[in-house]
Design a protein around this motif. Structure first.
Motif, PDB file in Angstrom:
ATOM      1  N   MET A  75       0.835  -1.195   0.000  1.00  0.00           N
ATOM      2  CA  MET A  75       0.000   0.000   0.000  1.00  0.00           C
ATOM      3  C   MET A  75       0.875   1.252   0.000  1.00  0.00           C
ATOM      4  O   MET A  75       0.595   2.214  -0.727  1.00  0.00           O
ATOM      5  CB  MET A  75      -0.929  -0.017   1.219  1.00  0.00           C
ATOM      6  CG  MET A  75      -2.029   1.003   1.149  1.00  0.00           C
ATOM      7  SD  MET A  75      -3.335   0.771   2.389  1.00  0.00           S
ATOM      8  CE  MET A  75      -2.457   0.526   3.885  1.00  0.00           C
ATOM      9  N   ALA A  76       1.952   1.232   0.769  1.00  0.00           N
ATOM     10  CA  ALA A  76       2.870   2.377   0.791  1.00  0.00           C
ATOM     11  C   ALA A  76       3.486   2.595  -0.589  1.00  0.00           C
ATOM     12  O   ALA A  76       3.569   3.733  -1.079  1.00  0.00           O
ATOM     13  CB  ALA A  76       3.957   2.161   1.837  1.00  0.00           C
ATOM     14  N   ALA A  77       3.900   1.513  -1.232  1.00  0.00           N
ATOM     15  CA  ALA A  77       4.476   1.630  -2.570  1.00  0.00           C
ATOM     16  C   ALA A  77       3.456   2.165  -3.561  1.00  0.00           C
ATOM     17  O   ALA A  77       3.779   3.021  -4.400  1.00  0.00           O
ATOM     18  CB  ALA A  77       5.009   0.276  -3.034  1.00  0.00           C
ATOM     19  N   ASP A  78       2.225   1.694  -3.468  1.00  0.00           N
ATOM     20  CA  ASP A  78       1.197   2.165  -4.391  1.00  0.00           C
ATOM     21  C   ASP A  78       0.820   3.619  -4.139  1.00  0.00           C
ATOM     22  O   ASP A  78       0.494   4.347  -5.081  1.00  0.00           O
ATOM     23  CB  ASP A  78      -0.034   1.269  -4.328  1.00  0.00           C
ATOM     24  CG  ASP A  78       0.179  -0.048  -5.036  1.00  0.00           C
ATOM     25  OD1 ASP A  78       1.027  -0.087  -5.953  1.00  0.00           O
ATOM     26  OD2 ASP A  78      -0.470  -1.037  -4.680  1.00  0.00           O
ATOM     27  N   ILE A  79       0.843   4.044  -2.882  1.00  0.00           N
ATOM     28  CA  ILE A  79       0.565   5.449  -2.587  1.00  0.00           C
ATOM     29  C   ILE A  79       1.641   6.327  -3.222  1.00  0.00           C
ATOM     30  O   ILE A  79       1.339   7.339  -3.863  1.00  0.00           O
ATOM     31  CB  ILE A  79       0.476   5.683  -1.066  1.00  0.00           C
ATOM     32  CG1 ILE A  79      -0.811   5.074  -0.524  1.00  0.00           C
ATOM     33  CG2 ILE A  79       0.553   7.169  -0.725  1.00  0.00           C
ATOM     34  CD1 ILE A  79      -0.908   5.049   0.988  1.00  0.00           C
ATOM     35  N   ILE A  80       2.901   5.933  -3.054  1.00  0.00           N
ATOM     36  CA  ILE A  80       3.993   6.698  -3.663  1.00  0.00           C
ATOM     37  C   ILE A  80       3.858   6.704  -5.174  1.00  0.00           C
ATOM     38  O   ILE A  80       4.004   7.747  -5.820  1.00  0.00           O
ATOM     39  CB  ILE A  80       5.361   6.129  -3.224  1.00  0.00           C
ATOM     40  CG1 ILE A  80       5.585   6.380  -1.737  1.00  0.00           C
ATOM     41  CG2 ILE A  80       6.493   6.756  -4.044  1.00  0.00           C
ATOM     42  CD1 ILE A  80       6.782   5.649  -1.169  1.00  0.00           C
ATOM     43  N   GLY A  81       3.557   5.546  -5.749  1.00  0.00           N
ATOM     44  CA  GLY A  81       3.404   5.464  -7.196  1.00  0.00           C
ATOM     45  C   GLY A  81       2.232   6.274  -7.711  1.00  0.00           C
ATOM     46  O   GLY A  81       2.316   6.923  -8.758  1.00  0.00           O
ATOM     47  N   THR A  82       1.120   6.263  -6.975  1.00  0.00           N
ATOM     48  CA  THR A  82      -0.061   7.014  -7.390  1.00  0.00           C
ATOM     49  C   THR A  82       0.184   8.515  -7.285  1.00  0.00           C
ATOM     50  O   THR A  82      -0.279   9.286  -8.130  1.00  0.00           O
ATOM     51  CB  THR A  82      -1.283   6.604  -6.540  1.00  0.00           C
ATOM     52  OG1 THR A  82      -1.474   5.198  -6.665  1.00  0.00           O
ATOM     53  CG2 THR A  82      -2.531   7.314  -6.983  1.00  0.00           C
ATOM     54  N   ILE A  83       0.915   8.935  -6.268  1.00  0.00           N
ATOM     55  CA  ILE A  83       1.220  10.359  -6.119  1.00  0.00           C
ATOM     56  C   ILE A  83       2.147  10.829  -7.236  1.00  0.00           C
ATOM     57  O   ILE A  83       1.942  11.895  -7.818  1.00  0.00           O
ATOM     58  CB  ILE A  83       1.850  10.635  -4.739  1.00  0.00           C
ATOM     59  CG1 ILE A  83       0.794  10.480  -3.647  1.00  0.00           C
ATOM     60  CG2 ILE A  83       2.459  12.030  -4.678  1.00  0.00           C
ATOM     61  CD1 ILE A  83       1.344  10.525  -2.245  1.00  0.00           C
ATOM     62  N   SER A  84       3.149  10.025  -7.551  1.00  0.00           N
ATOM     63  CA  SER A  84       4.124  10.454  -8.555  1.00  0.00           C
ATOM     64  C   SER A  84       3.602  10.322  -9.981  1.00  0.00           C
ATOM     65  O   SER A  84       4.023  11.053 -10.861  1.00  0.00           O
ATOM     66  CB  SER A  84       5.430   9.672  -8.409  1.00  0.00           C
ATOM     67  OG  SER A  84       5.229   8.328  -8.792  1.00  0.00           O
ATOM     68  N   LEU A  88      -5.653   5.930 -13.505  1.00  0.00           N
ATOM     69  CA  LEU A  88      -6.800   5.168 -13.029  1.00  0.00           C
ATOM     70  C   LEU A  88      -6.399   3.778 -12.554  1.00  0.00           C
ATOM     71  O   LEU A  88      -6.880   3.305 -11.525  1.00  0.00           O
ATOM     72  CB  LEU A  88      -7.858   5.064 -14.135  1.00  0.00           C
ATOM     73  CG  LEU A  88      -9.159   4.373 -13.742  1.00  0.00           C
ATOM     74  CD1 LEU A  88      -9.832   5.110 -12.595  1.00  0.00           C
ATOM     75  CD2 LEU A  88     -10.078   4.270 -14.933  1.00  0.00           C
ATOM     76  N   GLN A  89      -5.501   3.120 -13.260  1.00  0.00           N
ATOM     77  CA  GLN A  89      -5.078   1.771 -12.877  1.00  0.00           C
ATOM     78  C   GLN A  89      -4.415   1.777 -11.498  1.00  0.00           C
ATOM     79  O   GLN A  89      -4.666   0.908 -10.673  1.00  0.00           O
ATOM     80  CB  GLN A  89      -4.134   1.183 -13.913  1.00  0.00           C
ATOM     81  CG  GLN A  89      -3.718  -0.235 -13.581  1.00  0.00           C
ATOM     82  CD  GLN A  89      -2.752  -0.818 -14.592  1.00  0.00           C
ATOM     83  OE1 GLN A  89      -2.406  -0.166 -15.578  1.00  0.00           O
ATOM     84  NE2 GLN A  89      -2.322  -2.032 -14.362  1.00  0.00           N
ATOM     85  N   GLY A  90      -3.565   2.754 -11.230  1.00  0.00           N
ATOM     86  CA  GLY A  90      -2.911   2.858  -9.927  1.00  0.00           C
ATOM     87  C   GLY A  90      -3.903   3.066  -8.803  1.00  0.00           C
ATOM     88  O   GLY A  90      -3.771   2.487  -7.722  1.00  0.00           O
ATOM     89  N   VAL A  91      -4.909   3.897  -9.047  1.00  0.00           N
ATOM     90  CA  VAL A  91      -5.934   4.152  -8.036  1.00  0.00           C
ATOM     91  C   VAL A  91      -6.750   2.883  -7.780  1.00  0.00           C
ATOM     92  O   VAL A  91      -7.068   2.561  -6.634  1.00  0.00           O
ATOM     93  CB  VAL A  91      -6.840   5.327  -8.469  1.00  0.00           C
ATOM     94  CG1 VAL A  91      -8.025   5.476  -7.531  1.00  0.00           C
ATOM     95  CG2 VAL A  91      -6.046   6.615  -8.510  1.00  0.00           C
ATOM     96  N   ILE A  92      -7.065   2.136  -8.832  1.00  0.00           N
ATOM     97  CA  ILE A  92      -7.830   0.896  -8.675  1.00  0.00           C
ATOM     98  C   ILE A  92      -7.024  -0.129  -7.875  1.00  0.00           C
ATOM     99  O   ILE A  92      -7.549  -0.767  -6.954  1.00  0.00           O
ATOM    100  CB  ILE A  92      -8.252   0.330 -10.049  1.00  0.00           C
ATOM    101  CG1 ILE A  92      -9.298   1.242 -10.670  1.00  0.00           C
ATOM    102  CG2 ILE A  92      -8.773  -1.089  -9.920  1.00  0.00           C
ATOM    103  CD1 ILE A  92      -9.640   0.908 -12.108  1.00  0.00           C
ATOM    104  N   VAL A  93      -5.740  -0.293  -8.199  1.00  0.00           N
ATOM    105  CA  VAL A  93      -4.885  -1.239  -7.470  1.00  0.00           C
ATOM    106  C   VAL A  93      -4.789  -0.834  -6.001  1.00  0.00           C
ATOM    107  O   VAL A  93      -4.898  -1.677  -5.105  1.00  0.00           O
ATOM    108  CB  VAL A  93      -3.484  -1.325  -8.123  1.00  0.00           C
ATOM    109  CG1 VAL A  93      -2.507  -2.054  -7.230  1.00  0.00           C
ATOM    110  CG2 VAL A  93      -3.580  -1.994  -9.477  1.00  0.00           C
ATOM    111  N   LEU A  94      -4.607   0.449  -5.744  1.00  0.00           N
ATOM    112  CA  LEU A  94      -4.521   0.942  -4.373  1.00  0.00           C
ATOM    113  C   LEU A  94      -5.822   0.666  -3.616  1.00  0.00           C
ATOM    114  O   LEU A  94      -5.797   0.225  -2.465  1.00  0.00           O
ATOM    115  CB  LEU A  94      -4.210   2.440  -4.369  1.00  0.00           C
ATOM    116  CG  LEU A  94      -4.046   3.111  -3.016  1.00  0.00           C
ATOM    117  CD1 LEU A  94      -2.907   2.488  -2.236  1.00  0.00           C
ATOM    118  CD2 LEU A  94      -3.818   4.602  -3.204  1.00  0.00           C
ATOM    119  N   THR A  95      -6.946   0.874  -4.262  1.00  0.00           N
ATOM    120  CA  THR A  95      -8.244   0.618  -3.639  1.00  0.00           C
ATOM    121  C   THR A  95      -8.407  -0.850  -3.283  1.00  0.00           C
ATOM    122  O   THR A  95      -8.875  -1.197  -2.188  1.00  0.00           O
ATOM    123  CB  THR A  95      -9.386   1.062  -4.573  1.00  0.00           C
ATOM    124  OG1 THR A  95      -9.197   2.447  -4.897  1.00  0.00           O
ATOM    125  CG2 THR A  95     -10.740   0.870  -3.932  1.00  0.00           C
TER     126      THR A  95
END
Length: 148
Positions: A75-84, A88-95
């Motif tokens: 989740m931490a990695a996806d948050i960093i990836g989504t911010i940078s 839509l795919q990143g947000v879906i994976v994070l969700t």
């Protein structure tokens, strides 16, 4: 001025490497937890004495805790990836990861509460005994009648 123009690219590159490192750490955590659970399960299954149901529950709980820790890193990695790099795919994976973590947390807390209840019952104490014990302070001289 040239340094400032390359800052977004540098930040994006740093975020990519950070995501990769954190994802690698989460994979290591999950693999170590699964390996430890397999080893512990085999030991329980192959032991000469019959393993108690409680021991299997402890095994499941420790595996779930490890999975939760690995999911927290993901989740931490996806948050960093989504911010940078918001897409839509990143947000879906994070969700999906957040939802999995919520379900695992709920399941883990229910099983821990159930395990505590079973251990209290195994010790011969009912939950109503705890309230009674909390109302009366314990003393070394418990042989006196209540009126004294």
């Amino acid at each position: 001025m040239e340094i400032l123009s390359s800052a977004p690219h540098t930040l994006h590159l740093f975020a990519e490497y950070a995501c990769a490192a954190i994802e690698f750490i989460s994979i290591i955590i999950i693999l170590c937890g699964v390996a430890a659970a397999i080893a512990r399960g085999l030991r329980l299954a192959l032991s000469r004495r019959r393993a108690a149901k409680n021991e299997w529950l402890h095994l499941r709980l420790s595996l779930e805790e490890t999975l939760m820790l690995g999911l927290q890193f993901l989740m931490a990695a996806d948050i960093i990836g989504t911010i940078s790099n918001p897409d839509l795919q990143g947000v879906i994976v994070l969700t999906v990861i957040v939802l999995l973590r919520v379900v695992l947390s709920f399941t883990l807390s229910r099983e821990v509460a159930e395990m505590d209840r079973r251990e209290r019952e195994a010790e011969g104490r009912a939950p109503s005994d705890e309230k009674h014990d909390a109302d009366e302070p314990r003393s070394k001289n418990t042989h006196y009648p209540k009126g004294r």
